[in-house]
Design a protein around this motif. Structure first.
Motif, short mmCIF file in Angstrom:
data_model
loop_
_atom_site.label_atom_id
_atom_site.label_comp_id
_atom_site.label_asym_id
_atom_site.label_seq_id
_atom_site.Cartn_x
_atom_site.Cartn_y
_atom_site.Cartn_z
N ARG A 164 0.84 -1.21 0.00
CA ARG A 164 0.00 0.00 0.00
C ARG A 164 0.87 1.25 0.00
NH1 ARG A 164 -5.39 -0.81 1.11
NH2 ARG A 164 -5.97 -2.85 2.04
N LEU A 165 1.88 1.26 0.83
CA LEU A 165 2.77 2.43 0.91
C LEU A 165 3.57 2.60 -0.37
CD1 LEU A 165 4.10 2.02 4.58
CD2 LEU A 165 2.31 3.57 3.75
N TRP A 166 3.98 1.49 -0.97
CA TRP A 166 4.72 1.57 -2.23
C TRP A 166 3.86 2.15 -3.35
CZ3 TRP A 166 4.25 -1.75 -6.73
CH2 TRP A 166 5.23 -1.53 -7.69
N LEU A 167 2.61 1.71 -3.43
CA LEU A 167 1.70 2.26 -4.44
C LEU A 167 1.46 3.75 -4.21
CD1 LEU A 167 -0.97 -0.60 -4.66
CD2 LEU A 167 0.57 0.15 -6.49
N ARG A 168 1.33 4.16 -2.96
CA ARG A 168 1.16 5.58 -2.65
C ARG A 168 2.40 6.36 -3.07
NH1 ARG A 168 -1.90 8.17 1.54
NH2 ARG A 168 -2.47 6.12 2.34
N HIS A 169 3.58 5.80 -2.80
CA HIS A 169 4.83 6.46 -3.19
C HIS A 169 4.92 6.61 -4.70
CE1 HIS A 169 9.09 7.38 -3.54
NE2 HIS A 169 9.24 6.31 -4.30
N HIS A 202 4.99 10.08 -9.33
CA HIS A 202 4.48 10.33 -10.69
C HIS A 202 3.87 11.72 -10.79
CE1 HIS A 202 3.16 8.84 -14.62
NE2 HIS A 202 2.01 9.45 -14.42
N LEU A 203 3.15 12.13 -9.76
CA LEU A 203 2.55 13.47 -9.75
C LEU A 203 3.62 14.55 -9.76
CD1 LEU A 203 0.12 15.37 -9.48
CD2 LEU A 203 0.22 15.00 -6.99
N ARG A 204 4.67 14.37 -8.96
CA ARG A 204 5.74 15.37 -8.91
C ARG A 204 6.44 15.50 -10.26
NH1 ARG A 204 6.70 12.68 -3.79
NH2 ARG A 204 6.07 14.04 -2.05
N ARG A 205 6.56 14.39 -10.99
CA ARG A 205 7.25 14.41 -12.28
C ARG A 205 6.41 14.99 -13.40
NH1 ARG A 205 10.25 8.44 -12.47
NH2 ARG A 205 11.87 8.90 -10.89
N HIS A 206 5.10 14.72 -13.37
CA HIS A 206 4.25 15.07 -14.51
C HIS A 206 3.15 16.06 -14.17
CE1 HIS A 206 6.09 11.74 -16.75
NE2 HIS A 206 5.92 11.00 -15.66
N ALA A 243 -1.79 19.78 -7.28
CA ALA A 243 -0.75 18.88 -6.77
C ALA A 243 -0.55 19.07 -5.28
CB ALA A 243 0.55 19.09 -7.53
N ALA A 244 -0.57 20.32 -4.84
CA ALA A 244 -0.39 20.61 -3.41
C ALA A 244 -1.54 20.00 -2.60
CB ALA A 244 -0.32 22.11 -3.19
N ASN A 294 -6.42 15.09 -8.98
CA ASN A 294 -5.12 14.70 -9.51
C ASN A 294 -5.30 14.25 -10.96
OD1 ASN A 294 -2.58 13.73 -10.03
ND2 ASN A 294 -2.74 11.95 -8.67
N LEU A 295 -4.74 14.98 -11.89
CA LEU A 295 -4.88 14.67 -13.31
C LEU A 295 -3.80 13.72 -13.80
CD1 LEU A 295 -5.80 18.21 -14.72
CD2 LEU A 295 -7.32 16.38 -13.95
N HIS A 296 -2.85 13.38 -12.94
CA HIS A 296 -1.74 12.52 -13.35
C HIS A 296 -1.50 11.39 -12.35
CE1 HIS A 296 -0.61 15.30 -16.58
NE2 HIS A 296 -0.80 16.28 -15.71
N PRO A 297 -2.49 10.52 -12.12
CA PRO A 297 -2.24 9.38 -11.24
C PRO A 297 -1.32 8.37 -11.92
CG PRO A 297 -4.37 9.13 -12.29
CD PRO A 297 -3.85 10.49 -12.70
N HIS A 298 -0.54 7.66 -11.12
CA HIS A 298 0.30 6.60 -11.68
C HIS A 298 -0.61 5.49 -12.21
CE1 HIS A 298 3.16 3.27 -11.98
NE2 HIS A 298 4.12 4.19 -11.97
#
Length: 416
Positions: A16-21, A26-30, A51-52, A383-387
């Motif tokens: 769960r934590l890995w998926l959240r990370h 991904h959001l920070r990058r895109h 994003a914030a 969030n428009l850019h989910p992983h």
């Protein structure tokens, strides 16, 4: 044995934590890229604010999740479960009263632990991003009503279930399933008339011009216009939404007053057409049938495992009462359910695609729904850019950028 179960719990928590990370990275990058179809609705500044908001909500969710996990570990593996079990047994004599008291106590403890997080989300996080109109008095009133309704329902359901277990030791799994299924249907019919009005005011759509257009759209779909209502959601949040609820003669489509304020008439009709799509495609009934089949299987599995002498040993206990065994079994079920999340989410996303296609066909204006989704995303700071992996696992709706792109013709709305 407790070590194996504890390691399994850590595995699921780690995933769960890995998926959240993954999602936040991904959001920070895109997150600064404006998706196709969102031009004119969002700009880099709006994306930065979105994003914030996502990051802030994720931090709160992370703290809440870790706190809940720690308390769960202490309860199951730290010796609190047998102490609580013994304390409840000292307060009640009968098996039914012990079962009801056992779960009411857990319900109250969970509600009290949730209060600090609810206060922070409402009066700090949501306030900071301009979403909170709720007053402390309204928040407290909602909490009191929720606790009372939840306790009454849980008490009644627990009393009925434990009475059936006591009356039919060999067939209770079938009778408990039937009892809970009937109770669930009863609540679906009761809620729009008794429970929901305790929190919200429902009324027909006020805008006469829009009401006429809604009547035409509903007539085209072969439905009654009286089942479209608006709700005063703005008293509690500035988020906008719409939803379909109920079955049979009590089914209806509810539009938030915030949605009616933020959107054009064409966009409101497009959102309404999407909800009509859920109605016409029978999604609520299909989901209910699937849920009942899964519940029937769960009741049979519970019946088969509750008599297993090794069940208490999974958390290091020599023995445990029936309510305590149910808690252990529920913990096992929650671990297993994590791995079925993609299936559940995928089925829900399929329904959303079908409702989008229906809306595009009914209105003949797929771009209206696309602009409505883009506007909703902007107003709700979505969030428009989910992983992709996070969305595959957890999203009950397709990522909104994908929906908009498909509606605008980058992909054929009739496919998928």
């Amino acid at each position: 044995m407790p070590q194996v179960l504890f390691l399994s719990f850590l595995l699921v928590l780690g995933l769960r934590l890995w998926l959240r990370h993954l999602n936040l990275r991904h959001l920070r990058r895109h997150g600064s890229r404006v998706p196709e179809g969102f031009e004119g609705f969002v700009d880099p500044q709006a994306l930065e604010r979105s994003a914030a908001y996502t990051l802030s909500r994720s931090r709160v969710g992370l703290v809440e999740s870790l706190a809940g996990s720690l308390l769960l570990v202490l309860f199951l593996f730290g010796g609190l479960l047998p102490r609580y079990d013994a304390w409840v047994s000292s307060l009640a004599d009968g098996s039914v009263s012990r079962g009801v008291l056992f779960f009411l106590g857990l319900f109250l403890a969970q509600a009290l632990l949730d209060i600090p997080f609810s206060l922070y989300r409402t009066f700090s996080l949501e306030e900071r991003f301009g979403f909170n109109p709720t007053t402390p008095g309204l928040w407290a009133a909602d909490l009191g009503k929720s606790l009372l309704i939840g306790a009454l329902l849980l008490g009644a359901l627990a009393a009925g279930a434990f009475s059936l277990i006591e009356a039919s030791p060999q067939r209770w799994w079938l009778w408990v399933w039937a009892f809970l299924a009937v109770a669930g249907l009863f609540l679906i019919f009761l809620s729009p008339y008794v429970i929901e009005p305790l929190f919200f005011k429902f009324e027909p759509v006020r805008d006469e011009g829009l009401k006429g257009r809604i009547a035409s759209l509903m007539s085209k779909a072969g439905l009654e216009v009286g089942r479209v209502q608006q709700v005063d959601a703005s008293r509690r949040s500035r988020h906008a939404n719409a939803y379909f609820t109920g079955l049979g003669r009590v089914k209806r489509i509810v539009l938030f007053d915030t949605l009616l304020e933020q959107m054009t008439g064409e966009e409101v009709l497009a959102v309404l057409a999407h909800e009509i799509g859920h109605w016409k495609k029978g999604h609520v009934i299909k989901r209910l049938l699937v849920f009942e089949l899964v519940s029937l299987a769960a009741c049979w599995i519970a019946f088969s495992l509750l008599s297993w002498v090794g069940l208490p040993a999974l958390v290091g206990l020599a023995g445990a009462s029936l309510p305590a065994r149910l808690v252990i079994l529920g913990f096992l079920g929650s671990l297993a359910a994590f791995f079925f999340s993609p299936l559940s989410s995928g089925l829900s996303r399929r329904d959303e695609w079908q409702a989008d296609r229906y809306a595009a066909h009914l209105t003949g204006e797929p771009r209206a729904l696309a602009s409505a989704l883009a506007r909703l995303s902007r107003e709700n700071l979505a969030n428009l850019h989910p992983h992709p992996l996070y969305a595959w696992f957890h999203y009950s709706h397709p990522p909104v950028a994908h929906r908009v792109r498909r509606l605008l013709g980058a992909g054929d709305p009739s496919v998928g």
